[in-house]
Write a protein that holds these residues in place. Sequence first.
Motif, PDB file in Angstrom:
ATOM      1  N   ARG A   1      44.227  88.619  44.432  1.00  0.00           N
ATOM      2  CA  ARG A   1      45.198  87.648  43.926  1.00  0.00           C
ATOM      3  C   ARG A   1      44.608  86.237  43.993  1.00  0.00           C
ATOM      4  O   ARG A   1      43.526  86.036  44.545  1.00  0.00           O
ATOM      5  CB  ARG A   1      46.518  87.751  44.696  1.00  0.00           C
ATOM      6  CG  ARG A   1      46.406  87.884  46.229  1.00  0.00           C
ATOM      7  CD  ARG A   1      47.547  87.264  46.918  1.00  0.00           C
ATOM      8  NE  ARG A   1      47.623  85.849  46.596  1.00  0.00           N
ATOM      9  CZ  ARG A   1      46.830  84.917  47.099  1.00  0.00           C
ATOM     10  NH1 ARG A   1      45.899  85.207  47.969  1.00  0.00           N
ATOM     11  NH2 ARG A   1      46.962  83.650  46.739  1.00  0.00           N
TER      12      ARG A   1
ATOM     13  N   ALA B   1      41.704  82.225  40.484  1.00  0.00           N
ATOM     14  CA  ALA B   1      40.245  82.263  40.338  1.00  0.00           C
ATOM     15  C   ALA B   1      39.731  83.676  40.612  1.00  0.00           C
ATOM     16  O   ALA B   1      38.911  84.219  39.849  1.00  0.00           O
ATOM     17  CB  ALA B   1      39.595  81.271  41.293  1.00  0.00           C
TER      18      ALA B   1
ATOM     19  N   ASN C   1      48.393  79.863  48.459  1.00  0.00           N
ATOM     20  CA  ASN C   1      47.033  80.116  48.925  1.00  0.00           C
ATOM     21  C   ASN C   1      46.076  79.938  47.758  1.00  0.00           C
ATOM     22  O   ASN C   1      45.906  80.835  46.941  1.00  0.00           O
ATOM     23  CB  ASN C   1      46.950  81.553  49.493  1.00  0.00           C
ATOM     24  CG  ASN C   1      45.571  81.907  49.977  1.00  0.00           C
ATOM     25  OD1 ASN C   1      44.929  82.822  49.467  1.00  0.00           O
ATOM     26  ND2 ASN C   1      45.085  81.193  50.950  1.00  0.00           N
TER      27      ASN C   1
ATOM     28  N   VAL D   1      40.702  77.100  45.705  1.00  0.00           N
ATOM     29  CA  VAL D   1      40.176  75.787  45.327  1.00  0.00           C
ATOM     30  C   VAL D   1      40.599  74.735  46.368  1.00  0.00           C
ATOM     31  O   VAL D   1      39.791  73.931  46.840  1.00  0.00           O
ATOM     32  CB  VAL D   1      40.659  75.395  43.908  1.00  0.00           C
ATOM     33  CG1 VAL D   1      40.263  73.981  43.558  1.00  0.00           C
ATOM     34  CG2 VAL D   1      40.100  76.364  42.883  1.00  0.00           C
TER      35      VAL D   1
HETATM   36  C1  RUB Z   1      48.531  82.240  43.861  1.00  0.00           C
HETATM   37  C2  RUB Z   1      48.751  80.801  43.504  1.00  0.00           C
HETATM   38  C3  RUB Z   1      47.604  79.850  43.695  1.00  0.00           C
HETATM   39  C4  RUB Z   1      46.849  79.721  42.363  1.00  0.00           C
HETATM   40  C5  RUB Z   1      45.531  79.014  42.542  1.00  0.00           C
HETATM   41  O1  RUB Z   1      49.586  83.076  43.412  1.00  0.00           O
HETATM   42  O2  RUB Z   1      49.794  80.407  43.030  1.00  0.00           O
HETATM   43  O3  RUB Z   1      48.049  78.593  44.059  1.00  0.00           O
HETATM   44  O4  RUB Z   1      46.589  81.018  41.839  1.00  0.00           O
HETATM   45  O5  RUB Z   1      44.671  79.767  43.345  1.00  0.00           O
HETATM   46  P1  RUB Z   1      49.513  84.645  43.682  1.00  0.00           P
HETATM   47  P2  RUB Z   1      43.083  79.608  43.257  1.00  0.00           P
HETATM   48  O6  RUB Z   1      49.378  84.844  45.149  1.00  0.00           O
HETATM   49  O7  RUB Z   1      50.801  85.177  43.140  1.00  0.00           O
HETATM   50  O8  RUB Z   1      48.322  85.184  42.934  1.00  0.00           O
HETATM   51  O9  RUB Z   1      42.790  78.177  43.533  1.00  0.00           O
HETATM   52  O10 RUB Z   1      42.525  80.537  44.312  1.00  0.00           O
HETATM   53  O11 RUB Z   1      42.676  80.024  41.881  1.00  0.00           O
END
Ligand code: RUB
Length: 322
Positions: free
Chosen positions: A17, A20, A131, A134
């Motif tokens: 999840r 990225a 979480n 980035v």
């Molecule tokens: C995760 C979420 C994160 C973004 C960015 O949602 O909302 O803030 O995806 O994450 P879920 P990153 O847990 O439902 O996937 O910076 O790792 O891409």
Amino acid sequence: MEEIIKLAEDIREMRIRGAAEIGRAAARGLSIAAMKINAKNSEEFMKELNKAYDLLISTRPTAVSLPNALMYVMHRVKKAYRRGADVNALREATIKAAEEFRRTSLEAIRRISEIGARRIRNGDVIMTHCNSSVVISILKEAKKQGKEFQVIVTETRPRFQGRLTAKALAEAEIPVTLIIDSAARYFMPKVDKVLIGADAVTANGAVVNKIGTSQIALAAKEARVRVFVGAETYKFSPNTILGELVEIEERPPEEVVPKEEMENLKGVKITNPAFDITPPEYIDIIITERGIIPPQAAVLILMEEFGWTIGEETTKFFSEDE
Ligand code: RUB
């Protein structure tokens, strides 16, 4: 296809999840499919690869990194196919493109961390939600640079991804406090900056992120706290330039109320949207690997990165470097 079905299930069930990670996993999925496809000719290879594409794209609807990663790979493979590549060449093209996307993604996050860390000052209190890899990467980079700051993390119901963030920050020896989501406004006067990730950025600069983000942004605006977003350019949604909306994922009600407790709530409807949209007026800056932009400049990133000009699709992002 068993491995792809399992990978798709891992994305759908959120064992993989975060936008990225989802994008990189999807690209990897095509690469795995390419290695396994046993095709007599290139037409058959493309048909099988398209099946993997269809399966992967259907897993989660909101994170734009997913279709963008898949299209990044597919565009290159289709180009090779049109040039008359045989099965082995198509296989190689898929594997190469998936690996290229992975590298592009990790490099983008590294760049964003460098740029974002400069915005963190000694003594800052930073609030984050959910979480985001980035966000964690920016904070770790700032810590590496010797900056002293602390982070408030919302627990992020119903899946509690905030705990993952809190754990990662504590492991990096960054002072961190976990709060319940509804305490965000209570703590906001103590906060210097809100820093969040993104699942999608639209052409008008709105940011789609975990449900609750827009409430935090609202509380931040009220308290005159700046809101920073860290987002790689492959999270920008090319379709929104044509007025398409980003679909908000609706997750099962059992995530909100466990099945065994539902019986006590007869006649109660439970709805569980996983993301919300924060309008550009509530966002100060978006930190991308290409630099910092105001949200209103999102359309320029889309036009440059994806090669769009009004009324015409030139797909620069999706085209092979020659
Ligand atoms: C995760 C979420 C994160 C973004 C960015 O949602 O909302 O803030 O995806 O994450 P879920 P990153 O847990 O439902 O996937 O910076 O790792 O891409």
